[in-house]
Design an enzyme around this catalytic site. Sequence first.
Site, PDB file in Angstrom:
ATOM      1  N   ASP A  19       0.861  -1.188   0.000  1.00  0.00           N
ATOM      2  CA  ASP A  19       0.000   0.000   0.000  1.00  0.00           C
ATOM      3  C   ASP A  19       0.892   1.232   0.000  1.00  0.00           C
ATOM      4  O   ASP A  19       2.104   1.148   0.227  1.00  0.00           O
ATOM      5  CB  ASP A  19      -0.882  -0.032   1.269  1.00  0.00           C
ATOM      6  CG  ASP A  19      -1.742   1.208   1.415  1.00  0.00           C
ATOM      7  OD1 ASP A  19      -2.420   1.584   0.452  1.00  0.00           O
ATOM      8  OD2 ASP A  19      -1.731   1.824   2.500  1.00  0.00           O
ATOM      9  N   SER A  20       0.259   2.385  -0.182  1.00  0.00           N
ATOM     10  CA  SER A  20       0.977   3.657  -0.118  1.00  0.00           C
ATOM     11  C   SER A  20       1.468   3.957   1.294  1.00  0.00           C
ATOM     12  O   SER A  20       2.301   4.832   1.479  1.00  0.00           O
ATOM     13  CB  SER A  20       0.036   4.772  -0.557  1.00  0.00           C
ATOM     14  OG  SER A  20      -1.133   4.749   0.258  1.00  0.00           O
ATOM     15  N   CYS A  82      -4.422  -1.305  -1.986  1.00  0.00           N
ATOM     16  CA  CYS A  82      -4.572   0.135  -2.123  1.00  0.00           C
ATOM     17  C   CYS A  82      -5.436   0.365  -3.361  1.00  0.00           C
ATOM     18  O   CYS A  82      -5.111  -0.138  -4.441  1.00  0.00           O
ATOM     19  CB  CYS A  82      -3.194   0.763  -2.306  1.00  0.00           C
ATOM     20  SG  CYS A  82      -3.220   2.517  -2.693  1.00  0.00           S
ATOM     21  N   GLU A 161      -6.048   9.424   9.408  1.00  0.00           N
ATOM     22  CA  GLU A 161      -4.645   9.340   9.863  1.00  0.00           C
ATOM     23  C   GLU A 161      -4.412  10.221  11.088  1.00  0.00           C
ATOM     24  O   GLU A 161      -3.505   9.970  11.872  1.00  0.00           O
ATOM     25  CB  GLU A 161      -3.695   9.704   8.723  1.00  0.00           C
ATOM     26  CG  GLU A 161      -3.757   8.638   7.646  1.00  0.00           C
ATOM     27  CD  GLU A 161      -2.535   8.553   6.762  1.00  0.00           C
ATOM     28  OE1 GLU A 161      -1.629   9.378   6.894  1.00  0.00           O
ATOM     29  OE2 GLU A 161      -2.510   7.625   5.923  1.00  0.00           O
ATOM     30  N   CYS A 193     -11.546   2.827  -0.634  1.00  0.00           N
ATOM     31  CA  CYS A 193     -10.271   3.338  -0.117  1.00  0.00           C
ATOM     32  C   CYS A 193      -9.967   2.563   1.153  1.00  0.00           C
ATOM     33  O   CYS A 193     -10.868   2.278   1.946  1.00  0.00           O
ATOM     34  CB  CYS A 193     -10.390   4.831   0.190  1.00  0.00           C
ATOM     35  SG  CYS A 193      -8.946   5.508   1.026  1.00  0.00           S
ATOM     36  N   HIS A 195      -8.667   3.348   3.858  1.00  0.00           N
ATOM     37  CA  HIS A 195      -8.875   4.024   5.146  1.00  0.00           C
ATOM     38  C   HIS A 195     -10.339   4.014   5.594  1.00  0.00           C
ATOM     39  O   HIS A 195     -10.620   4.219   6.761  1.00  0.00           O
ATOM     40  CB  HIS A 195      -8.422   5.480   5.055  1.00  0.00           C
ATOM     41  CG  HIS A 195      -6.941   5.673   5.023  1.00  0.00           C
ATOM     42  ND1 HIS A 195      -6.134   5.037   4.108  1.00  0.00           N
ATOM     43  CD2 HIS A 195      -6.117   6.418   5.803  1.00  0.00           C
ATOM     44  CE1 HIS A 195      -4.870   5.399   4.313  1.00  0.00           C
ATOM     45  NE2 HIS A 195      -4.835   6.237   5.332  1.00  0.00           N
TER      46      HIS A 195
HETATM   47  N1  DGL Z   1      -4.390   3.510   0.219  1.00  0.00           N
HETATM   48  C1  DGL Z   1      -5.058   4.563  -0.514  1.00  0.00           C
HETATM   49  C2  DGL Z   1      -6.269   3.985  -1.259  1.00  0.00           C
HETATM   50  O1  DGL Z   1      -6.842   2.983  -0.894  1.00  0.00           O
HETATM   51  C3  DGL Z   1      -5.477   5.705   0.389  1.00  0.00           C
HETATM   52  C4  DGL Z   1      -4.322   6.530   0.870  1.00  0.00           C
HETATM   53  C5  DGL Z   1      -3.579   7.200  -0.261  1.00  0.00           C
HETATM   54  O2  DGL Z   1      -4.092   8.196  -0.809  1.00  0.00           O
HETATM   55  O3  DGL Z   1      -2.526   6.714  -0.587  1.00  0.00           O
HETATM   56  O4  DGL Z   1      -6.660   4.547  -2.241  1.00  0.00           O
END
Ligand code: DGL
Length: 280
Positions: A19-20, A82, A161, A193, A195
């Site tokens: 993931d990011s 992600c 976050e 997403c 989050h």
């Molecule tokens: N992990 C990203 C997503 O699911 C969210 C956080 C980001 O913008 O990197 O799109």
Amino acid sequence: MMTPGHTNGGDRRPIGVFDSGVGGLTVARALMDLLPDERIVYVGDTARGPYGPRDLDEVRGFTAEIVHHLAAQDVKLAVAACNTATAAMTEADRAGFPLPVEGVIEPAVRAAVRATCTGRVGVIGTTGTIGSGAYDAAVQATGAPVELVSQACPRFVELVEAGRTTDEEVLAVARDYLDPLLSANVDTVILGCTHYPLLTGVLSYVLGPGTVLVSSAEETARSVFARLVDTGALSDGALADSHRFVSSGEPTAFAALAHRFLGPRLTDTAIEPLPVGAAS
Ligand code: DGL
């Protein structure tokens, strides 16, 4: 045919999850719940995340780099945990990778298409994910008569976050973002997403109890479960509980946020005794 990691105990090679940053830990958590015998190597690209506001071609390059890193770690399967990274990957990218890569978009779309009664489905995600049209393409690929209403919710990542998932401002932001979905009378909403599962309380409160929420994290874990069973690649658990966490950024910041996404873990000292039966 047995792959190099196959033994009589199944395929003990780990599953790669990336993931990011920390958001993909919601997917890792769902995987740990469904597949407790599997080991996970989690890569969080915190040095370059968040991906949501970035150019999709740039995210595509990061994704390929991490997939190749995981392939070098001998993982049996990689999960792009992600939505933005999944949206950035092309079919040609996936076909050219040296190992299978599961994304989070298709499993969520399949579940939403099954869940909707009215054929009106909403999806919320980062600016990158919504702008990519990847959810529209995935819905279209199912052939189902579903109308998709998309809404980018860029502030949600920053609020989650910061640990803010219940206060008045979060509710106000959610009301604002979700208003077009309410006006469109969707009966199902995809949390597009990583989050957003942490915002389930706020989202269901604002959308109302009649709206089905589909978590891409849970649906992806089910899809990985099915793939491992179907390909005979389940592990026997002999090496379980030795997950690895890798971060391209500062490890302390990663660890501080990680527990919120991975969920609190009970330790023996957290259990208080309850004496019972003494009064009778
Ligand atoms: N992990 C990203 C997503 O699911 C969210 C956080 C980001 O913008 O990197 O799109």
